[in-house]
Design a protein around this motif. Structure first.
Motif, short mmCIF file in Angstrom:
data_model
loop_
_atom_site.label_atom_id
_atom_site.label_comp_id
_atom_site.label_asym_id
_atom_site.label_seq_id
_atom_site.Cartn_x
_atom_site.Cartn_y
_atom_site.Cartn_z
N LEU A 239 0.78 -1.27 -0.02
CA LEU A 239 0.19 0.00 -0.05
C LEU A 239 0.54 1.30 -0.05
N LYS A 240 2.08 1.36 0.82
CA LYS A 240 2.82 2.43 0.81
C LYS A 240 3.60 2.69 -0.49
N MET A 241 4.06 1.55 -0.91
CA MET A 241 4.67 1.29 -2.36
C MET A 241 3.94 2.11 -3.50
N CYS A 242 2.82 1.41 -3.61
CA CYS A 242 1.76 1.65 -4.74
C CYS A 242 1.38 3.24 -4.77
N GLN A 243 1.52 3.89 -3.64
CA GLN A 243 1.15 5.41 -3.56
C GLN A 243 2.13 6.20 -4.45
N ILE B 113 4.53 -1.23 -9.42
CA ILE B 113 5.01 -2.42 -8.57
C ILE B 113 4.51 -3.61 -9.35
N ASP B 114 5.43 -4.63 -9.64
CA ASP B 114 4.71 -5.80 -10.17
C ASP B 114 5.24 -6.94 -9.22
N ILE B 115 4.07 -7.69 -8.78
CA ILE B 115 4.18 -8.73 -7.70
C ILE B 115 4.40 -9.98 -8.44
N MET B 116 5.40 -10.77 -8.44
CA MET B 116 5.73 -12.20 -8.95
C MET B 116 5.40 -13.48 -7.80
N PRO B 117 4.63 -14.44 -7.99
CA PRO B 117 4.67 -15.36 -7.02
C PRO B 117 6.09 -16.43 -7.04
N GLY B 118 6.33 -16.74 -6.09
CA GLY B 118 7.59 -17.45 -5.79
C GLY B 118 7.15 -18.97 -5.33
N GLU B 119 8.33 -19.59 -5.11
CA GLU B 119 8.10 -21.27 -4.67
C GLU B 119 7.24 -21.43 -3.51
N PHE C 146 -4.89 -8.95 -1.16
CA PHE C 146 -4.34 -7.37 -1.15
C PHE C 146 -5.67 -6.73 -1.18
N PRO C 147 -6.35 -6.72 -0.07
CA PRO C 147 -7.51 -5.85 -0.26
C PRO C 147 -7.19 -4.43 -0.11
N GLU C 148 -6.02 -3.76 0.24
CA GLU C 148 -5.84 -2.57 0.40
C GLU C 148 -5.02 -1.92 -0.94
N SER C 149 -3.96 -2.73 -1.16
CA SER C 149 -3.00 -2.18 -2.34
C SER C 149 -3.45 -2.33 -3.58
N SER C 150 -4.36 -3.67 -3.97
CA SER C 150 -5.16 -3.89 -4.99
C SER C 150 -6.13 -2.76 -5.72
N LYS D 14 -4.16 1.33 -9.40
CA LYS D 14 -3.64 0.94 -10.64
C LYS D 14 -2.22 0.77 -10.73
N SER D 15 -1.47 1.23 -10.14
CA SER D 15 0.09 0.97 -9.85
C SER D 15 0.32 -0.31 -9.37
N PHE D 16 -0.58 -1.29 -8.89
CA PHE D 16 -0.37 -2.43 -8.20
C PHE D 16 -0.82 -3.47 -9.27
N ASN D 17 0.14 -4.28 -9.71
CA ASN D 17 0.28 -5.44 -10.95
C ASN D 17 0.68 -6.76 -10.23
#
Length: 434
Positions: free
Chosen positions: A263-267, A271-277, A295-299, A302-305
């Motif tokens: 949430l802080k970053m997307c403001q 930012i692109d969030i990849m899943p990991g193992e 991600f109920p807040e950051s999603s 529009k900057s959240f991907n």
């Protein structure tokens, strides 16, 4: 957290469609992946054969070798590496029932490893392989071999070629420096350990620590997996025959803390969030984007991907592709390649992002096309969740130039990687607080 500087805008395109819609038909056999892979790679290998040998030698199917009896010919197929140390279900059962004690191994190569080549019908053992270093190869690589049939299911190899790097579009010329920040392995289950370092990161990316000229040119952040945890949770002993696990309270809390961080970053930045193992996503490759309900807040921004693993994008025309590290780590386990940068370079030469899938790396049972085959040469190839930062430029036979990036595990190093899109130079950036 207000942004103190005006951030540079960039052109961005997510090109990961083939990774986000994998087949859900699990009725197919996994051998269909190798057939689809070989069918696609055969076209590329035929072009390489013409470049290297022209029409000097005939191309023969493996199952026709004994009939044709060529003194020397070319065969195309998929390599299979027979390794006695490779983990198997039968060994695990024996270990579980205390029938045969099994040593704990993290590396599975041995002097007794044997190399085979197989196609749609036949398998041949390779002999006299000369300058082919078996220890640097893994199962699943498609290649072409020049040699002759020795009989009794053996093929003597004189020379070999791989598909090699695809054609690369010319890298766009940028007039000013623009940066992409790469992170991986944040590991929010240990939030107390990383909290101050993440706070320093958010202050830095927001321009609150000064150096606003550089910060304004950081146009994107890519988080390459293992954001929730970087190792599997400890399994609790049970007598139940049904495997059933519920998410632990620490995992649920980690997801909440991750959302608050995003949430802080997307403001202030895309930012692109990849899943990991070890993230809450499907385990086998390609991994679908982590569900937005996490991600109920950051999603809401529009900057959240949410993006897939592997992930392929274009930023200002620069083609960037990479994974959260599973294919590279698997190659290091099943070969004597010791450098992750060398493993990444090998993937370019083999023209495949995850050659060990599905043999030792889980993936969807594709039967039409193998999505991990590189159809074009990227400008940047990255791998997340590595032991340390590393970067290297490699040059292809046709002048392709690729920047390789090893992204360190943030929870262990507190480091990110800053890529300059203008000249593809890289440097590590530390968010150590002491």
């Amino acid at each position: 957290m207000p942004l103190k500087v005006e951030r540079k805008c960039t052109n961005y395109k997510n090109c990961s469609d083939k990774f986000t819609c994998p087949s859900t038909d699990f009725t197919k056999q996994y051998c269909s992946i190798y057939l689809a892979r070989l069918e696609q790679m055969e076209v590329l290998l035929m072009d390489r054969i013409k470049q290297k040998w022209g029409n000097k030698y005939p191309v023969c199917k493996l199952h026709k070798l004994s009939e044709e009896q060529y003194t020397k010919c070319i065969v195309i197929g998929t390599l299979f590496k027979d390794q006695k140390l490779k983990p198997s279900v039968l060994k695990r059962i024996a270990e579980g029932n205390q029938l045969v004690p099994q040593p704990i191994l993290t590396h599975f190569t041995d002097e007794s490893d044997v190399l085979f080549m197989e196609d749609e019908v036949q398998r041949y053992q390779l002999s006299g392989i000369g300058n082919i270093d078996i220890k640097k190869l893994v199962t699943g690589i498609s290649c072409a071999l020049l040699g002759k049939d020795e009989g009794k299911g053996k093929f003597k190899v004189d020379e070999f070629i791989f598909a090699n790097m695809r054609d690369q579009i010319e890298r766009p010329v940028l007039t000013e420096s623009l940066y992409v920040l790469f992170l991986s392995g944040i590991n929010f289950v240990e939030h107390e350990k990383i909290a101050l370092h993440l706070q320093l990161l958010t202050y830095w990316i927001s321009g609150l620590l000064g150096n606003t000229d550089l910060i304004s040119r950081v146009c994107r952040v890519v988080i390459a997996g293992n954001s929730i945890r970087n190792k599997p949770p400890k399994a609790k002993p049970t007598i139940s025959l049904v495997s059933r696990t519920t998410e632990s309270p620490e995992t649920i809390e980690a997801v909440k803390n991750f959302d608050s961080f995003l949430l802080k970053m997307c403001q202030v930045i895309d930012i692109d969030i990849m899943p990991g193992e070890h993230d809450p996503s499907n385990h086998i490759l390609p991994q679908r984007p982590i569900h937005f309900c996490m991600f109920p807040e950051s999603s809401l921004y529009k900057s959240f991907n949410q993006v897939s693993n592997p992930y392929f994008c274009e930023v200002e025309g620069i083609k960037i592709i990479g994974t959260s590290g599973q294919p590279i780590n698997d190659i290091l386990r099943y070969s004597d390649i010791t450098s992750n940068l060398e493993a990444m370079e090998s993937c370019l030469i083999w023209n495949h992002l995850a050659p060990t899938a599905p043999d030792t790396l889980g993936c969807f049972p594709f039967y039409n096309k193998d999505p991990f085959i590189l159809t074009q040469c990227p400008h940047v190839l990255f791998a997340g969740n590595q032991e340390q930062f590393g970067t290297k430029f490699v040059t292809g036979e046709d002048g392709q130039k690729i920047c390789l990036i090893s992204i360190p595990d943030f929870s262990k190093t507190f480091q990110g990687v800053l890529l300059n899109l203008k000249d593809l130079s890289c440097k590590s950036i530390s968010f150590q607080t002491n």
